[in-house]
Design a protein around this motif. Structure first.
Motif: not given
Length: 263
Positions: A82-86, A93-97, A211-212
Protein backbone atom coordinates in the motif's frame (compact mmCIF):
# COMPACT_ATOMS: atom_id res chain seq x y z
CA UNK A 1 29.73 21.03 -12.62
CA UNK A 2 28.99 23.23 -9.58
CA UNK A 3 27.49 21.51 -6.56
CA UNK A 4 24.32 23.59 -6.79
CA UNK A 5 23.69 22.43 -10.36
CA UNK A 6 24.24 18.78 -9.42
CA UNK A 7 21.80 19.13 -6.51
CA UNK A 8 19.25 20.80 -8.79
CA UNK A 9 19.52 18.02 -11.39
CA UNK A 10 19.18 15.36 -8.68
CA UNK A 11 16.09 17.11 -7.30
CA UNK A 12 14.47 17.32 -10.74
CA UNK A 13 15.31 13.70 -11.48
CA UNK A 14 13.77 12.60 -8.18
CA UNK A 15 10.66 14.65 -8.92
CA UNK A 16 10.34 12.99 -12.33
CA UNK A 17 10.67 9.54 -10.80
CA UNK A 18 8.03 10.46 -8.21
CA UNK A 19 5.64 11.65 -10.91
CA UNK A 20 6.24 8.44 -12.84
CA UNK A 21 5.40 6.46 -9.74
CA UNK A 22 2.19 8.45 -9.41
CA UNK A 23 1.24 7.43 -12.94
CA UNK A 24 -0.27 4.36 -11.28
CA UNK A 25 -3.25 4.74 -8.92
CA UNK A 26 -2.28 5.59 -5.38
CA UNK A 27 -3.08 2.54 -3.25
CA UNK A 28 -4.66 3.63 0.05
CA UNK A 29 -5.86 1.23 2.73
CA UNK A 30 -7.97 1.78 5.82
CA UNK A 31 -10.22 -0.05 8.23
CA UNK A 32 -14.00 0.40 8.15
CA UNK A 33 -14.75 2.82 10.99
CA UNK A 34 -17.93 4.83 10.52
CA UNK A 35 -18.39 7.75 10.31
CA UNK A 36 -14.78 8.24 9.14
CA UNK A 37 -14.75 5.59 6.41
CA UNK A 38 -17.10 2.69 5.71
CA UNK A 39 -18.88 0.84 2.94
CA UNK A 40 -22.57 1.46 2.23
CA UNK A 41 -24.10 -0.94 -0.33
CA UNK A 42 -20.77 -1.31 -2.06
CA UNK A 43 -20.00 2.43 -2.04
CA UNK A 44 -17.32 3.98 0.16
CA UNK A 45 -18.52 6.84 2.33
CA UNK A 46 -17.40 8.68 5.44
CA UNK A 47 -16.16 12.00 6.76
CA UNK A 48 -12.44 11.37 6.33
CA UNK A 49 -12.80 9.32 3.17
CA UNK A 50 -14.88 11.96 1.39
CA UNK A 51 -12.60 14.79 2.53
CA UNK A 52 -9.50 12.90 1.39
CA UNK A 53 -11.09 11.85 -1.90
CA UNK A 54 -12.15 15.43 -2.64
CA UNK A 55 -8.64 16.73 -1.97
CA UNK A 56 -6.93 14.00 -4.01
CA UNK A 57 -9.29 14.57 -6.94
CA UNK A 58 -8.42 18.28 -6.87
CA UNK A 59 -4.75 17.31 -6.95
CA UNK A 60 -5.38 15.07 -9.96
CA UNK A 61 -4.41 11.88 -8.11
CA UNK A 62 -6.21 8.67 -8.97
CA UNK A 63 -6.74 6.41 -5.95
CA UNK A 64 -7.37 2.71 -5.47
CA UNK A 65 -9.06 2.26 -2.07
CA UNK A 66 -9.17 -0.94 -0.05
CA UNK A 67 -10.71 -1.64 3.37
CA UNK A 68 -8.93 -4.21 5.53
CA UNK A 69 -8.66 -5.14 9.22
CA UNK A 70 -6.35 -2.63 10.86
CA UNK A 71 -3.42 -4.99 11.41
CA UNK A 72 -3.49 -5.93 7.74
CA UNK A 73 -3.48 -2.23 6.85
CA UNK A 74 -0.31 -1.73 8.87
CA UNK A 75 1.24 -4.85 7.34
CA UNK A 76 0.39 -3.68 3.82
CA UNK A 77 2.22 -0.43 4.50
CA UNK A 78 5.19 -2.22 6.00
CA UNK A 79 5.49 -4.61 3.06
CA UNK A 80 5.03 -1.95 0.39
CA UNK A 81 1.67 -3.35 -0.75
CA UNK A 82 0.00 0.00 0.00
CA UNK A 83 1.15 3.55 -0.69
CA UNK A 84 -0.94 5.20 2.01
CA UNK A 85 -3.13 4.58 5.02
CA UNK A 86 -6.16 6.67 5.99
CA UNK A 87 -7.25 7.45 9.54
CA UNK A 88 -4.04 6.73 11.44
CA UNK A 89 -2.71 8.23 14.66
CA UNK A 90 0.66 9.93 14.36
CA UNK A 91 3.42 8.49 16.59
CA UNK A 92 7.24 8.77 16.57
CA UNK A 93 7.49 5.04 15.88
CA UNK A 94 5.28 5.28 12.82
CA UNK A 95 7.06 8.36 11.50
CA UNK A 96 10.15 6.22 10.97
CA UNK A 97 8.44 4.49 8.01
CA UNK A 98 5.50 6.77 7.22
CA UNK A 99 5.21 10.34 5.97
CA UNK A 100 2.27 12.11 7.60
CA UNK A 101 0.37 14.85 5.83
CA UNK A 102 0.61 17.57 8.47
CA UNK A 103 -3.03 18.63 8.39
CA UNK A 104 -5.24 16.17 10.33
CA UNK A 105 -8.43 14.81 8.83
CA UNK A 106 -10.34 14.49 12.11
CA UNK A 107 -10.01 14.76 15.86
CA UNK A 108 -11.21 11.92 18.06
CA UNK A 109 -12.04 11.46 21.74
CA UNK A 110 -11.44 7.99 23.14
CA UNK A 111 -13.97 7.01 25.81
CA UNK A 112 -15.20 3.88 27.57
CA UNK A 113 -18.51 2.23 26.66
CA UNK A 114 -20.47 -0.08 28.97
CA UNK A 115 -23.52 -2.33 28.67
CA UNK A 116 -26.64 -0.95 30.36
CA UNK A 117 -27.23 -4.39 31.89
CA UNK A 118 -23.68 -4.55 33.26
CA UNK A 119 -22.50 -1.05 34.28
CA UNK A 120 -19.07 -0.39 35.74
CA UNK A 121 -18.58 2.97 37.49
CA UNK A 122 -15.52 4.75 36.15
CA UNK A 123 -13.96 7.94 37.44
CA UNK A 124 -10.25 7.11 37.57
CA UNK A 125 -7.89 4.44 36.27
CA UNK A 126 -8.02 2.49 39.55
CA UNK A 127 -11.72 1.81 38.91
CA UNK A 128 -10.69 -0.50 36.05
CA UNK A 129 -8.89 -2.91 38.38
CA UNK A 130 -9.55 -6.54 37.44
CA UNK A 131 -11.74 -5.69 34.43
CA UNK A 132 -11.46 -6.86 30.83
CA UNK A 133 -11.38 -4.02 28.30
CA UNK A 134 -12.28 -4.58 24.65
CA UNK A 135 -9.68 -2.94 22.40
CA UNK A 136 -9.07 -2.75 18.66
CA UNK A 137 -6.22 -4.97 17.45
CA UNK A 138 -3.20 -2.96 16.36
CA UNK A 139 -4.55 0.38 17.60
CA UNK A 140 -2.41 2.98 19.35
CA UNK A 141 -3.84 4.57 22.53
CA UNK A 142 -2.10 7.87 23.20
CA UNK A 143 -2.77 8.06 26.94
CA UNK A 144 0.33 6.41 28.33
CA UNK A 145 -1.19 5.59 31.72
CA UNK A 146 -4.04 3.71 30.04
CA UNK A 147 -1.79 2.13 27.41
CA UNK A 148 0.71 0.74 29.91
CA UNK A 149 -1.58 0.00 32.85
CA UNK A 150 -1.49 -3.50 34.33
CA UNK A 151 -4.67 -2.95 36.35
CA UNK A 152 -6.86 -4.52 33.67
CA UNK A 153 -6.58 -6.98 30.79
CA UNK A 154 -7.07 -6.14 27.11
CA UNK A 155 -9.22 -8.22 24.80
CA UNK A 156 -8.67 -7.43 21.07
CA UNK A 157 -11.45 -7.90 18.52
CA UNK A 158 -11.30 -8.20 14.71
CA UNK A 159 -13.48 -5.13 14.19
CA UNK A 160 -15.41 -2.46 16.07
CA UNK A 161 -18.80 -4.17 15.74
CA UNK A 162 -17.38 -7.37 17.23
CA UNK A 163 -16.09 -5.42 20.22
CA UNK A 164 -19.56 -4.10 21.03
CA UNK A 165 -21.11 -7.50 20.43
CA UNK A 166 -18.78 -8.95 23.08
CA UNK A 167 -19.73 -6.12 25.40
CA UNK A 168 -23.46 -6.85 25.40
CA UNK A 169 -22.71 -10.59 25.78
CA UNK A 170 -20.60 -9.82 28.87
CA UNK A 171 -17.46 -11.25 27.29
CA UNK A 172 -15.75 -7.95 28.07
CA UNK A 173 -16.60 -5.43 30.78
CA UNK A 174 -15.91 -2.22 28.87
CA UNK A 175 -14.93 -1.18 25.35
CA UNK A 176 -12.68 1.73 24.43
CA UNK A 177 -13.54 3.52 21.21
CA UNK A 178 -13.82 6.98 19.74
CA UNK A 179 -16.93 8.72 21.06
CA UNK A 180 -18.36 9.63 17.67
CA UNK A 181 -17.21 6.46 15.93
CA UNK A 182 -18.50 4.25 18.73
CA UNK A 183 -21.99 5.72 18.55
CA UNK A 184 -22.08 5.28 14.78
CA UNK A 185 -21.11 1.61 15.06
CA UNK A 186 -23.72 1.08 17.77
CA UNK A 187 -26.42 2.65 15.58
CA UNK A 188 -25.38 0.54 12.60
CA UNK A 189 -25.47 -2.71 14.58
CA UNK A 190 -28.68 -1.90 16.45
CA UNK A 191 -26.89 -2.08 19.81
CA UNK A 192 -27.35 1.58 20.70
CA UNK A 193 -30.27 0.74 23.00
CA UNK A 194 -28.08 -1.57 25.07
CA UNK A 195 -24.85 0.40 25.41
CA UNK A 196 -23.94 3.67 27.10
CA UNK A 197 -20.81 5.81 27.26
CA UNK A 198 -18.86 7.05 30.27
CA UNK A 199 -18.48 10.85 30.06
CA UNK A 200 -14.79 10.96 30.97
CA UNK A 201 -12.45 11.26 27.97
CA UNK A 202 -9.49 8.89 28.19
CA UNK A 203 -7.50 10.73 25.52
CA UNK A 204 -7.81 12.97 22.48
CA UNK A 205 -5.96 12.36 19.24
CA UNK A 206 -5.99 13.17 15.54
CA UNK A 207 -6.46 11.03 12.44
CA UNK A 208 -4.15 11.57 9.46
CA UNK A 209 -3.38 10.38 5.98
CA UNK A 210 0.08 8.78 5.99
CA UNK A 211 2.14 7.81 2.94
CA UNK A 212 5.11 5.47 2.63
CA UNK A 213 8.31 7.24 3.54
CA UNK A 214 11.19 7.27 1.03
CA UNK A 215 8.81 6.42 -1.82
CA UNK A 216 8.69 9.79 -3.56
CA UNK A 217 5.55 11.08 -1.86
CA UNK A 218 6.97 14.06 0.08
CA UNK A 219 5.60 16.64 -2.38
CA UNK A 220 2.21 14.92 -2.44
CA UNK A 221 2.04 14.95 1.37
CA UNK A 222 2.68 18.72 1.40
CA UNK A 223 0.16 19.41 -1.38
CA UNK A 224 -2.44 17.24 0.32
CA UNK A 225 -2.06 19.10 3.63
CA UNK A 226 -2.27 22.51 1.95
CA UNK A 227 -5.34 21.60 -0.12
CA UNK A 228 -7.05 19.99 2.90
CA UNK A 229 -6.60 23.24 4.84
CA UNK A 230 -8.23 25.15 1.98
CA UNK A 231 -11.08 22.65 1.75
CA UNK A 232 -11.78 22.97 5.49
CA UNK A 233 -12.52 26.68 5.00
CA UNK A 234 -15.19 25.98 2.38
CA UNK A 235 -18.96 25.57 2.91
CA UNK A 236 -18.70 22.12 1.30
CA UNK A 237 -16.57 20.89 4.21
CA UNK A 238 -18.99 22.34 6.77
CA UNK A 239 -21.81 20.49 5.01
CA UNK A 240 -19.76 17.29 5.05
CA UNK A 241 -19.18 17.60 8.80
CA UNK A 242 -22.86 18.29 9.43
CA UNK A 243 -23.84 15.16 7.49
CA UNK A 244 -21.76 12.95 9.80
CA UNK A 245 -22.41 14.83 13.03
CA UNK A 246 -24.79 12.25 14.51
CA UNK A 247 -25.53 8.58 13.82
CA UNK A 248 -29.30 9.15 13.69
CA UNK A 249 -29.56 7.87 10.12
CA UNK A 250 -26.85 5.21 10.26
CA UNK A 251 -27.85 2.14 8.29
CA UNK A 252 -28.27 -1.22 9.94
CA UNK A 253 -25.20 -3.27 9.02
CA UNK A 254 -24.85 -6.18 11.41
CA UNK A 255 -21.79 -8.41 10.98
CA UNK A 256 -21.35 -11.82 12.58
CA UNK A 257 -18.95 -11.47 15.49
CA UNK A 258 -16.42 -13.93 14.08
CA UNK A 259 -16.35 -12.33 10.63
CA UNK A 260 -13.61 -9.84 9.91
CA UNK A 261 -14.38 -7.01 7.57
CA UNK A 262 -13.90 -8.06 3.95
CA UNK A 263 -12.84 -4.64 2.77
Amino acid sequence: MPLFHRQLIATLLFACLSLAALGQPLRIVSEAWPPYIHEDNGVLRGLDYEAAQTVLQRLGVEVEWQLLPWRRCLMAMEQGQADGILGIFRTPEREASMLFAREPLSQVELVLFYAKANPHPFHRLADLHGLKIGVSAGYWYSDRAFRESTLFTREPAPNHAANFGKLVRKRVDLVINDRRGGHFVLAQTGLDKHVRQHPRVISRDRLYLALRRNAGFAALARRFANELRRFKREPAYAALQARYKTPAHARLAVRPENQTANH
